[in-house]
Design an enzyme around this catalytic site. Structure first.
Site, mmCIF file in Angstrom:
data_model
loop_
_atom_site.group_PDB
_atom_site.id
_atom_site.type_symbol
_atom_site.label_atom_id
_atom_site.label_comp_id
_atom_site.label_asym_id
_atom_site.label_seq_id
_atom_site.Cartn_x
_atom_site.Cartn_y
_atom_site.Cartn_z
ATOM 1 N N PHE A 1 0.844 -1.189 0.000
ATOM 2 C CA PHE A 1 0.000 0.000 0.000
ATOM 3 C C PHE A 1 0.886 1.249 0.000
ATOM 4 C CE2 PHE A 1 -2.841 3.150 1.998
ATOM 5 C CZ PHE A 1 -3.942 3.013 1.174
ATOM 6 N N ASP B 1 2.187 -5.049 8.686
ATOM 7 C CA ASP B 1 0.981 -4.247 8.513
ATOM 8 C C ASP B 1 -0.202 -5.223 8.499
ATOM 9 O OD1 ASP B 1 -1.266 -2.927 7.451
ATOM 10 O OD2 ASP B 1 -0.052 -1.591 6.224
ATOM 11 N N TYR C 1 -10.841 0.583 11.012
ATOM 12 C CA TYR C 1 -12.098 0.993 10.379
ATOM 13 C C TYR C 1 -12.515 0.070 9.244
ATOM 14 C CZ TYR C 1 -8.401 3.499 7.806
ATOM 15 O OH TYR C 1 -7.243 3.833 7.142
ATOM 16 N N LYS C 2 -11.785 -1.008 9.019
ATOM 17 C CA LYS C 2 -12.172 -1.973 7.994
ATOM 18 C C LYS C 2 -13.025 -3.068 8.640
ATOM 19 C CE LYS C 2 -7.854 -1.114 5.451
ATOM 20 N NZ LYS C 2 -8.395 -0.163 4.470
ATOM 21 N N ARG D 1 -12.084 -4.202 -6.702
ATOM 22 C CA ARG D 1 -11.996 -4.966 -5.461
ATOM 23 C C ARG D 1 -13.381 -5.185 -4.865
ATOM 24 N NH1 ARG D 1 -7.995 -2.814 -0.834
ATOM 25 N NH2 ARG D 1 -9.748 -1.396 -0.532
#
Length: 405
Positions: free
Chosen positions: A129, A206, A231-232, A378
């Site tokens: 990322f 990560d 927050y995922k 995605r």
């Protein structure tokens, strides 16, 4: 033959986690066919709104600043320990909820360099990322280190063999995402950690696309340092604070670079000199974000109640359904994720040359997905909120959009 809508509805009827959908806010949006972006931003739990209202009315509104000594000061550690038990496979006293993921990664990487003085290299993933790559490059520039990049196919991810080939006696630390943000490739957490240790290096993981979706065993794997967002799959809310994990084995030598007052041994002594606190308090910098911590706490409670193994089982079933439907319905679309469910996290990426335009058309048609350049679409599958029938309807709309394009 591809599974039918009736097949998907049968899976929903037999789903042991189906009742959790009712624990989340349902949007008043008749145009929404399916929300398939929970791996970017999870839906809000109803309990979070109730807890925040109580915070405003009582803890903040009535008790005011007294609430700092009535529980707020310890909340980053208490929520961190609950998160560690529910999703990280980590014992108490090693996890704290603190800053953004970017800030947490920076703290961990700078600390890792300091713990390996004299070493001159970082091993990192060129396909990681952007934040991870940017922080790696910044730390390398600040500390005068060289980055040894590992590259892998976009539909896969970093392998243990690749890592072994670039590790040297000069490696200070290696850093990778456990689940690749684009392909959902699950990296070999145990093998890569062990290989880094054999070279005398540390590991910074990560866990943004793992926490709350894929079972982790940080302590058993011997992980040194890790960070991840909330927050995922943890459904803590937009911009909710991330977490840091610092293994008990390295805590005494962990010196984070952003020395704010909350990381001092005695924050309220207001001393002129900084002295690292003991334990995970030393990982803090500024004042804890209490409203964000409430969101993390409620999201973690739901994951703990559902059970990470049951969550993972449904994630596998959802992604298997997505792959089967993509193969049967989506003509001219490729698979940008591993076919082996054991190597695949909680989302599926499909590929198409016009992915950016198709993503916009899908969202306009009520199927919320996201585009990952250059050619990825995605499909995020959040086990506590995504139903099988919802996914089936979404893929049917996807096929219709393709036909019209």
């Amino acid at each position: 033959m591809a599974p039918t809508l009736a097949d998907a509805e049968k899976l929903d009827a037999d789903d042991p986690l189906a009742s959790f959908r009712d624990r989340f806010v349902v949007p008043d949006d008749p145009g929404l066919v399916a929300y398939l972006d929970g791996n970017s931003l999870g839906r809000p739990p109803k309990a979070t709104g109730e807890r925040l209202a109580a915070l405003v009315a009582h803890d903040w509104g009535t008790r005011l600043i007294r609430s700092w000594s009535e529980g707020w000061m310890e909340l980053p550690f208490e929520v961190g320990d609950r998160l560690a038990a529910a999703a990280l496979g980590a014992a108490r006293g090693q996890t704290v909820v603190a800053d953004s993921t970017t800030v947490c990664l920076y703290k961990l990487m700078r600390a890792a360099v300091a713990m390996r003085p004299g070493r001159t290299e970082i091993v990192a993933d060129r396909g990681n990322f952007p934040t991870d790559r940017y922080v790696v490059e910044a730390v390398a520039a600040e500390c005068g280190l060289t980055v040894r990049w590992v590259s892998s196919p976009p539909e896969a991810g970093v392998t243990l063999d690749q890592v072994r080939r670039v590790l040297t006696e000069q490696t200070a630390f290696v850093t990778f995402s456990h689940v690749a943000y684009r392909s959902a490739w699950i990296a070999d957490l145990h093998g890569i950690t062990a290989a880094a240790h054999d070279a005398g290096a540390l590991v910074v993981w990560d866990l943004c696309h793992s926490a709350g979706s894929v079972p982790l065993d940080l302590d058993t794997a011997g992980v040194d340092l890790a960070a991840g967002c909330t927050y995922k799959f943890l459904n803590a809310g937009p911009g909710a604070p991330a977490f840091l994990y610092v293994s008990a084995a390295v805590q005494e030598s962990f010196e984070q670079p952003i020395t704010g007052w909350m990381g001092n041994a005695d924050p309220f002594a207001m001393t002129s000199d900084y002295a690292h606190a003991t334990g995970m308090r030393r990982a803090l910098s500024g004042t804890p974000p209490i409203t964000g911590l409430i969101g993390v706490d409620e999201g973690v409670r739901l994951v703990a109640e559902a059970g990470i193994q049951r969550i993972r089982a449904k994630a596998v079933a959802l992604t298997e359904l997505a792959v089967a439907l993509a193969d049967d319905l989506l003509k001219g679309v490729g698979l940008g994720s591993p076919r082996d469910p054991a190597r695949r996290g909680g989302h599926v990426t499909v590929t198409h040359p016009d992915a950016a335009v198709l993503s916009e058309k899908l969202i306009a048609a009520g199927v919320v997905v996201d585009h990952r350049p250059p050619d990825g679409i995605r499909i995020g599958l959040s086990p506590l909120t995504t139903s099988y029938a919802e996914l089936h309807r979404a893929m049917t709309v996807f096929a219709e959009v393709l036909t019209r394009s």
